[in-house]
Design a protein around this motif. Structure first.
Motif: not given
Length: 128
Positions: A37-40, A45-47, A100-109, A111-116
């Motif tokens: 699920p590349t688009a998800v 991550l962008l969100g 995918y699940a672990l990578g999504s969570v780690v990369l999402g965190l 991405a959010a930290a980078l956004g902050l």
């Protein structure tokens, strides 16, 4: 008991409409690659990155944050598609599903930290 602010409800509804349409568009532009699920992943991550920027720039009570954060980005990112994508991967490739699940969570965190950080950096630049 909290009172309902109809204006905020409408802002979230408008933003959610825009965000979910954008996620659908992204899914049409970037189809699943062999069931992955590349688009998800990209949407989440962008969100996360953009929600981090919004959190750094606007207080939670600001109406623009309600529209863009809760509405647009809340509709754009998707936990349910993340979970169903993970389960679909699990049926075909359990190791890929866990990654995918672990990578999504780690990369999402991340991405959010980078956004902050990016959102706060702009504050420092304006003060100088």
């Amino acid at each position: 008991m909290a009172t309902v602010n109809l204006r905020r409800v409408l802002l979230v509804a408008l933003g959610g409409t825009i965000g979910t349409a954008a996620r659908l568009g992204l899914g049409l532009l970037i189809p699943e690659n062999g069931g992955f699920p590349t688009a998800v992943l990209i949407a989440n991550l962008l969100g996360a990155l953009l929600i981090g920027v919004l959190a750094a720039r606007l207080p939670a009570s600001h109406e623009l944050r309600v529209l863009l954060g809760t509405g647009v980005l809340g509709g754009f990112t998707t936990y349910s598609a993340f979970m169903t994508g993970t389960l679909a991967l699990w049926a075909e490739a359990p190791i890929v599903a866990v990654a995918y699940a672990l990578g999504s969570v780690v990369l999402g965190l991340g991405a959010a930290a980078l956004g902050l950080r990016l959102g706060r950096r702009r504050d420092r630049g304006a003060a100088a």
